[in-house]
Design an enzyme around this catalytic site. Structure first.
Site, short mmCIF file in Angstrom:
data_model
loop_
_atom_site.label_atom_id
_atom_site.label_comp_id
_atom_site.label_asym_id
_atom_site.label_seq_id
_atom_site.Cartn_x
_atom_site.Cartn_y
_atom_site.Cartn_z
N ASP A 1 -3.40 9.75 -6.28
CA ASP A 1 -2.73 8.92 -7.15
C ASP A 1 -3.34 9.01 -8.51
OD1 ASP A 1 -2.85 7.80 -4.57
OD2 ASP A 1 -3.78 5.61 -5.19
N GLU B 1 -0.03 -0.78 -0.90
CA GLU B 1 -0.98 -0.11 -1.87
C GLU B 1 -0.51 -0.06 -3.36
OE1 GLU B 1 -3.47 2.92 0.96
OE2 GLU B 1 -1.73 3.74 0.21
C1 FRU Z 1 -3.27 5.29 -2.23
C2 FRU Z 1 -4.63 5.15 -2.07
C3 FRU Z 1 -5.07 3.81 -2.72
C4 FRU Z 1 -6.55 4.19 -2.89
C5 FRU Z 1 -6.71 5.45 -3.02
C6 FRU Z 1 -7.79 6.16 -2.48
O1 FRU Z 1 -2.78 6.67 -1.88
O2 FRU Z 1 -4.64 5.06 -0.87
O3 FRU Z 1 -4.82 2.60 -1.85
O4 FRU Z 1 -7.21 3.47 -3.90
O5 FRU Z 1 -5.44 6.11 -2.40
O6 FRU Z 1 -7.80 7.55 -2.78
#
Ligand code: FRU
Length: 526
Positions: A57, A239
């Site tokens: 992300d 998320e």
């Molecule tokens: C989304 C996610 C978020 C988390 C991160 C962990 O892709 O699962 O929810 O904070 O990636 O790397």
């Protein structure tokens, strides 16, 4: 499936938090050779990707003092997901990126998961002063030991701040600032300043809904409300939310947009939906029927995207960037030195349709800086008898195309195929009978790493105009197609074994390529 191996990876664990350059990962050492810098097969040339190793992300996107900051979920020791850090890059134009050292390392409170950053102009946090306002990052701590022990409170929110334009970061000594009373998924805080109530608002993803919190100083947070348990898609865990206010094109009103990514579970894998409505500083009200699901992108590779904070009001754009991958196959895509890239930055706006408001997303204007050679296409009539092929020789297959297809006799179906000498091809087009636009990567190249990769992705066209404008950005391993100036967007990766060197236009009836410009683009890395 591959996703949410949070637990498994903890076994390799926290020991990996040291200096990245000592990690002994051969992939990292190789990149110091300037002659092969960003030249590996499939390496994106005008999209952001890390020099080496794993990225997911985008995080902490904030504009400050002439720089767009891009942080990102980063594991510096491997090309698959692991103990998360915040990698860091800056850009002055959203186009060319400069890599900076890792900004946040895991510590005894856990890995550093996704989150946001803001400029604390009035020094409400007390971390700086008004003359030198602090940059404050608000992120999730994920404590792997807590998860292993079977507890449900292993994610909570922490702060860090920087007083030197994001170059160095200090973690707040009283972390965490939002504790967890026992919710397994409790993460990805996006913080905005809410003008009317003069409060910071945090939107947090909590399993099957989002929660809103407010604060005066970024340190003490008060729970406000929740939204979404019965709204939108629940094909996966929620998320990476974002909450933005956008003016409606051609109207004297603004609406709030709540962006929510949903983890893999549905047939799209991980994907991003949004809700349009109102936010009064306390609650979010969805203007659509709750069961309506509206996707932000109809390709498979745009996830966890959010917008930049603190873009100056005289600019006023809401600029979005997403992670150009999908948890269904992100860890097994055929790249060796690094994994994943970001989408192009896109500015968002809202427009009205008979079914309510929709988000438009379109590449930021700055990207035209990359245009090198321009070719103007002649007007062409295309039908069953006459395909039309354009040879892309010498174009280095980095393309930005602006096409306008106009239909005759109401039969505007067309298809454009990019093809290489091996016969691999990537197609996109419009089917007039079903009013569907699509990108088809089913024969685009390597796809054996995941059973759902080789597919055609479709979306209903929203506009009823006779002319169909199409903007297409093709990098070494991605295509982004913006139909009707971004009313419908598809973002897809592909892994061709040779460059696509010709482009063929086809149409089952009579379609007219009314206007066309093809620009060859420069690489941002050399
Ligand atoms: C989304 C996610 C978020 C988390 C991160 C962990 O892709 O699962 O929810 O904070 O990636 O790397």
């Amino acid at each position: 499936m591959i996703k949410k191996t949070f637990l498994l990876l903890t076994i390799i664990g926290i020991g990996a938090c040291g200096d990245v350059r000592d990690s002994g990962n051969p992939a990292y050492e190789k990149i110091s050779k300037p002659e092969d810098y960003y030249k590996e097969p499939h390496r994106p040339q005008f999209h952001f990707s890390p020099e080496a190793n794993w990225m997911n992300d985008p995080n902490g996107m904030v504009y400050f003092d002439g720089e767009y900051h891009l942080f990102y979920q980063y594991y510096p020791d491997s090309t698959v997901w692991g103990p998360m850090h915040w990698g860091h890059a800056v850009s002055q134009d959203l186009v060319r990126w400069e890599h900076l050292p890792i900004a946040l390392y895991p510590d005894e409170l856990g890995y550093i998961f996704s989150g946001s950053a803001i400029v604390d102009w009035n020094n409400s946090s007390g971390f700086g002063d008004r003359a030198n306002p602090p940059l404050v990052a608000i992120f999730t701590y994920h404590l792997p030991e807590g998860e292993q022990d079977g507890r449900n409170n292993f994610q909570y929110q922490g702060l860090a701040y920087s007083l030197d334009k994001g170059r160095t970061w200090t973690k707040y000594t009283e972390n965490p600032v939002v504790r967890n009373g026992g919710k397994r998924d409790f993460r990805d805080p996006k913080v905005i300043w809410h003008e009317e109530t003069e409060r910071w608002i945090m939107v947090l993803a909590v399993g099957d809904h989002v929660e809103f919190y407010r604060s005066k100083d970024l340190k003490t947070w008060q729970y406000l409300s929740e939204f979404g348990q019965n709204d939108g898609s629940h094909a996966g865990v929620w998320e990476c939310p974002d909450l933005i206010r956008l003016p409606v094109e051609g109207e004297d009103e603004a609406k709030w947009v709540l962006i929510v990514s949903i983890g893999n579970g549905g047939n799209r894998g991980s994907a991003t939906q949004y809700f349009v409505g109102d936010f009064d500083g306390q609650n979010f009200y969805n203007s659509h029927y709750p069961e309506r699901v509206i996707w932000l992108d109809h390709g498979r590779d745009n996830y966890a995207g959010v917008t930049w904070s603190d873009i100056p009001p005289q600019d006023g754009r809401k600029i979005f960037i997403g992670w150009m991958s999908n948890w269904d196959y992100a860890t097994v895509v055929p790249t060796e030195r690094w994994r994943s890239a970001m989408t192009l930055p896109r500015f968002l706006s809202l427009f009205k349709t008979v079914n309510g408001h929709r988000l438009r997303s379109y590449p930021v204007q700055e990207l035209t800086l990359l245009r090198k050679k321009a070719v103007e296409l002649n007007r062409q009539l295309i039908n069953v008898e006459t395909d039309w092929t354009y040879l892309l020789e010498g174009m280095e297959d980095l393309l930005d195309m602006e096409l306008i297809i106009s239909n005759v006799r109401n039969s505007g179906s067309f298809e454009i195929e990019l093809r290489n000498d091996l016969g691999e091809n990537l197609k996109f087009g419009y089917d007039d009978r079903t009013e569907i636009v699509y990108v088809d990567r089913s024969e685009a190249g390597i796809s054996d790493f995941h059973e759902t990769f080789a597919q055609r992705h479709e979306a209903p066209r929203l506009s009823r105009e006779g002319k169909l404008p199409v903007r297409v950005m093709v990098d070494k391993s991605s295509i982004e197609v913006f139909f009707d100036f971004g009313e419908v967007v598809l973002t897809d990766m592909f892994f061709a074994n040779a460059p696509y060197n010709r482009m063929t236009f086809r149409a089952p009836y009579d379609a007219v390529l009314a206007e066309g410009m093809i620009y060859e683009l420069k690489s941002i890395w050399r």
